[in-house]
Design a protein around this motif. Structure first.
Motif, PDB file in Angstrom:
ATOM      1  N   ALA A   1       0.818  -1.215   0.000  1.00  8.09           N
ATOM      2  CA  ALA A   1       0.000   0.000   0.000  1.00  8.09           C
ATOM      3  C   ALA A   1       0.853   1.267   0.000  1.00  8.09           C
ATOM      4  O   ALA A   1       1.914   1.318   0.619  1.00  8.09           O
ATOM      5  CB  ALA A   1      -0.929  -0.004   1.209  1.00  8.09           C
ATOM      6  N   GLN A   2       0.382   2.264  -0.735  1.00  7.81           N
ATOM      7  CA  GLN A   2       1.023   3.576  -0.739  1.00  7.81           C
ATOM      8  C   GLN A   2      -0.047   4.654  -0.643  1.00  7.81           C
ATOM      9  O   GLN A   2      -1.202   4.435  -1.001  1.00  7.81           O
ATOM     10  CB  GLN A   2       1.797   3.766  -2.040  1.00  7.81           C
ATOM     11  N   ALA A   3       0.398   5.838  -0.200  1.00 10.56           N
ATOM     12  CA  ALA A   3      -0.531   6.961  -0.062  1.00 10.56           C
ATOM     13  C   ALA A   3      -1.221   7.226  -1.393  1.00 10.56           C
ATOM     14  O   ALA A   3      -0.582   7.242  -2.436  1.00 10.56           O
ATOM     15  CB  ALA A   3       0.230   8.198   0.396  1.00 10.56           C
ATOM     16  N   GLY A   4      -2.528   7.406  -1.328  1.00 13.31           N
ATOM     17  CA  GLY A   4      -3.294   7.710  -2.532  1.00 13.31           C
ATOM     18  C   GLY A   4      -4.006   6.504  -3.115  1.00 13.31           C
ATOM     19  O   GLY A   4      -4.918   6.648  -3.917  1.00 13.31           O
ATOM     20  N   GLN A   5      -3.582   5.294  -2.725  1.00 10.70           N
ATOM     21  CA  GLN A   5      -4.247   4.097  -3.246  1.00 10.70           C
ATOM     22  C   GLN A   5      -5.492   3.767  -2.427  1.00 10.70           C
ATOM     23  O   GLN A   5      -5.711   4.358  -1.372  1.00 10.70           O
ATOM     24  CB  GLN A   5      -3.278   2.912  -3.225  1.00 10.70           C
TER      25      GLN A   5
ATOM     26  N   VAL B   1      -9.496  -6.193  -0.401  1.00 15.91           N
ATOM     27  CA  VAL B   1      -8.583  -6.400  -1.538  1.00 15.91           C
ATOM     28  C   VAL B   1      -7.897  -5.104  -1.948  1.00 15.91           C
ATOM     29  O   VAL B   1      -8.496  -4.032  -1.909  1.00 15.91           O
ATOM     30  CB  VAL B   1      -9.334  -7.054  -2.727  1.00 15.91           C
ATOM     31  N   GLY B   2      -6.630  -5.219  -2.295  1.00 16.22           N
ATOM     32  CA  GLY B   2      -5.897  -4.035  -2.718  1.00 16.22           C
ATOM     33  C   GLY B   2      -4.409  -4.301  -2.727  1.00 16.22           C
ATOM     34  O   GLY B   2      -3.997  -5.452  -2.648  1.00 16.22           O
ATOM     35  N   PRO B   3      -3.556  -3.296  -2.743  1.00 14.28           N
ATOM     36  CA  PRO B   3      -3.962  -1.893  -2.925  1.00 14.28           C
ATOM     37  C   PRO B   3      -4.301  -1.633  -4.392  1.00 14.28           C
ATOM     38  O   PRO B   3      -3.627  -2.135  -5.277  1.00 14.28           O
ATOM     39  CB  PRO B   3      -2.703  -1.140  -2.521  1.00 14.28           C
TER      40      PRO B   3
END
Lengths: 470, 280
Positions: free
Chosen positions: B28-32, B86-88
């Protein structure tokens, strides 16, 4: 006994009744009808039907077992070639495949191969309670991306050879287009589940909620010890026409409309996912997906028209689906092309809740001109022939373009100018070593059985590749 | 099944949860964003990632209790499970090369804006933040923003905390006072983002907005999340959720977001009635 010139008709739900429910349209043969249909098979020497089958099922052999009332025996023959017989018996376009080659079909109607396949698979699913012979593990791990028809077939074939197969599925449930795309009334979801359960018994592990290209990349799969990867990620983003009004409320892609109804069960009373219960629906397109969307909208209570720019002759959907749609009361507006989707706008009340919803669609009449590169006659618009069709919902079923997630995150994986993954036709091998692909991710929107054929081809090639590496 | 490891009420309408989802946390990263289903017959809803802990394998979500699904989610407690997570998904917010940025957050959008502000702060950028709420009771994450911003302005519609007014007021003032931002990143209600863009456009300050349209699969299959950006159809799930604010057709996005307003109201009412019955 005199030869029956026609196939035994498939018992179906009455059109007026089924237009109001989501129960399966075709009801299937009973034992007696199946045996009697099987007796129509000439068991001819050259077996042209097998050539017509993308997964080369031993058709005359399974039909011979049906003749002898050995339905489980018939299933065992089919299951050697097909991992999803109950699905194929329902959704394959047999009329252009096995049945189109049937020797009997030269003079009479061909043998109802699809109907027999369905009968045999359903018989097995209801009656078989024995154990499955799980093959000895061969110590190799293969990853399959996507649990649609190509992925499940590839996984099944490899598992039967002893591979440890993990299938990664982006959605919360396995089946791909079989669960999100094809409606319940054409392919009951319990049947898909049953086929998936069978694969699990062969040792296939299915990981839902994993998006390859996001959660994990193809390269990371190799890092985790998978020795080969099959990409069967399916069709991607829906296409739109680029005409005014496509963002109005009440305009759906067929993918969205069908996903809401099929995957999210929005057709059921009390479902938590909404779907529009429109009064007048216009479906744009003439393929099987257009038929599925139209017949779903009909069952949700709408009056439905299919708008297609060519004539009935060029309509790409299966004949049986078109006939079913017509029987159910769906109207075909042929040789019409949409020009603009119209939205309601109350000039006196900006807060009118109806503002921004679809209220009609302008179409233009077409004539058929010269054939295009595929040999289909090109529709030519007749200037000044526009008129408006009433509609409060428009569903775009004009195809998809491949999903970019895997291509964007897999170095060395080449795609064509449409974004489809490039593969060697006879093996499914991509430009990246150990990576194979098949189904809509390669071809763009096609059929379930072609995807299965590609999964089968790739499974064979993966087996050869990994055996040679040893 | 995905376990809720931590749950905290940030205000009466906004809840924070840490969900155990190690594969998602790893990437995960910022914005996702992620997509979740609360239970087996639930709908799929997208929520933007509000934080993550790669070691603990957790992903932080912060959600406003607005509809049937978020009400059901809010019923779940620490130690309980949600069905799917589910993600990112989507693309991370682009922060490379940015030296001075103004982050504008509105309401629960601040939860999404925070990891972006933190990421910029960690890469050494100067971060100014403007966060706005309807009133003092709805204020969230003030301390967290303070920790990563060299300047923080809190706005409330009714003046019950910070300064009274909308977020575009201090933004305009600062720009007019000669502050030169490399970029303005706005995350909040559509109407707020529309006005942020209207504020920055005359000064031609690059402005990124985070779109949160109706979505089902979130992987580029259904097309429900389409937006018109620069005159072209774009899909928030694979092309976004961040877009160039100057190119987004906000009026269309606002109209589309209300498509199921009636249904959502019925869902909400049905849930509230159920809840009342259980309480009796």
């Amino acid at each position: 006994m005199a030869l029956q010139p026609k196939k035994h008709p498939m018992p179906v739900q009455n059109p007026e009744v089924r237009a109001r429910n989501f129960g399966e349209v075709a009801l299937g043969y009973d034992d007696k009808t199946a045996v009697s249909e099987a007796q129509r098979c000439l068991n001819c020497k050259n077996r042209p039907c097998v050539e017509g089958c993308p997964v080369n099922i031993s058709i005359p052999e399974f039909i011979a077992k049906v003749k002898q009332n050995d339905f489980e025996g018939a299933y065992q023959i089919i299951s050697k070639s097909s991992s999803l017989p109950a699905v194929c018996g329902r959704v394959c376009p047999q009329e252009t495949q096995c049945e189109s080659k049937c020797t009997l079909g030269i003079k009479f109607e061909p043998v109802g191969i699809g109907r027999l396949e369905r009968f045999v698979a359903d018989y097995h699913n209801v009656n078989f309670s024995g154990d499955i012979a799980v093959p000895e593990p061969n110590g190799h791990k293969v990853a399959v991306v996507g649990s649609g028809p190509s992925g499940l077939t590839c996984a099944g074939d490899l598992a039967k050879k002893g591979y440890k197969v993990t299938v990664f599925e982006a959605l919360h449930i396995a089946g791909g287009v079989l669960v999100y795309g094809i409606p319940e009334f054409r392919l009951p979801k319990t049947i898909v589940q049953k086929e998936v359960e069978t694969l699990k018994k062969y040792g296939v592990d299915i990981q839902t909620n994993v998006v390859i290209g996001k959660t994990l990349t193809v390269d990371e799969l190799f890092g985790e010890g998978y020795e080969a990867v099959f990409v069967g990620s399916g069709a991607g983003l829906p296409r739109f026409m680029g005409i005014p009004g496509e963002s109005l409320k009440g305009v759906y892609s067929a993918n969205e409309f069908l996903t809401r109804s099929n995957l999210m069960k929005a057709y059921r009373e009390g479902a938590h996912t909404p779907i529009m219960h429109a009064k007048k629906v216009a479906v744009i397109g003439g393929g099987n997906v257009a038929m599925d969307a139209a017949r779903t909208a009909l069952r949700l209570g709408a009056e439905v028209r299919i708008i297609y720019r060519r004539s009935m002759e060029e309509l790409p959907a299966r004949k049986e689906e078109v006939e079913h749609a017509e029987e159910e009361g769906i109207r075909f507006e042929l040789l019409r092309n949409p020009v603009e989707i119209l939205g309601y706008n109350n000039p006196d009340d900006r807060r009118d809740p109806q503002n921004g919803y679809v209220c009609g669609i302008t179409v233009i009449k077409c004539e058929l001109g010269e054939p295009d590169e595929k040999g289909r006659r090109r529709p030519v618009e007749v200037a000044g022939s526009e008129y408006i069709i009433d509609a409060d919902c428009v569903i775009m079923a004009i195809g998809t373009s491949p999903n970019p997630l895997i291509k964007n995150t897999t170095e060395g994986l080449e795609v064509n100018r449409h974004g489809g993954i490039i593969v060697e036709e006879n093996t499914g091998q991509t430009s990246k070593e150990g990576v194979y692909a098949g189904g809509d991710a390669v071809t763009g929107a096609a059929t379930v059985i072609l995807a299965m054929g590609a999964g089968k081809t790739a499974a064979k090639a993966i087996d050869e590749y990994l055996s040679a590496k040893e | 099944m995905y376990r809720i490891l931590n749950k905290r009420e940030l205000n009466p309408t906004v809840t924070m949860m840490d969900i155990y989802a190690p594969l998602v946390a790893k990437k995960a990263q910022a914005g996702q964003f992620i997509i979740l289903r609360v239970d087996d017959d639930g709908e799929r809803i997208p929520l933007t990632v509000a934080g993550y802990n790669r070691e603990k394998g957790t992903v932080k979500i912060i959600f406003q209790i607005v509809g049937g699904t978020t009400m059901r989610l809010n019923q779940k407690n620490e130690g309980e499970f949600i069905a799917d997570f589910v993600g990112p998904l989507g693309c991370a917010t682009k922060t490379e090369g940015l030296k001075k940025v103004c982050i504008v957050g509105g309401g629960v959008g601040c939860a999404i804006a925070l990891p972006v502000a933190q990421k910029l702060y960690e890469q050494g950028a100067e971060v100014h933040s403007v966060i706005g709420f309807r009133n003092k009771d709805l204020l969230i994450l003030e301390n967290e923003f303070k920790a990563c911003s060299s300047k923080l302005t809190v706005m409330t519609d009714d003046g019950s905390y910070g300064k009274q007014g909308v977020v575009t007021l201090p933004l305009k003032e600062t720009i007019e006072s000669g502050e030169r931002y490399d970029e303005v990143i706005a995350i909040g209600p559509l109407i707020m983002m529309k006005f942020v863009v209207a504020t920055t456009r005359p000064y031609n300050i690059p402005t990124t907005v985070s779109m949160n349209p109706i979505m089902i699969d979130g992987t580029g299959m259904c097309g429900g999340c389409r937006l018109t950006v620069g005159g072209k159809t774009k899909f928030a799930c694979v092309d976004g959720p961040d877009f160039n604010g100057f190119e987004v057709d906000f009026d269309e996005a606002m109209a589309r977001s209300s498509m199921y307003a009636d249904f959502e109201k019925r869902e909400r009412d049905a849930f509230c009635n159920l809840f009342k019955k259980e309480a009796n």
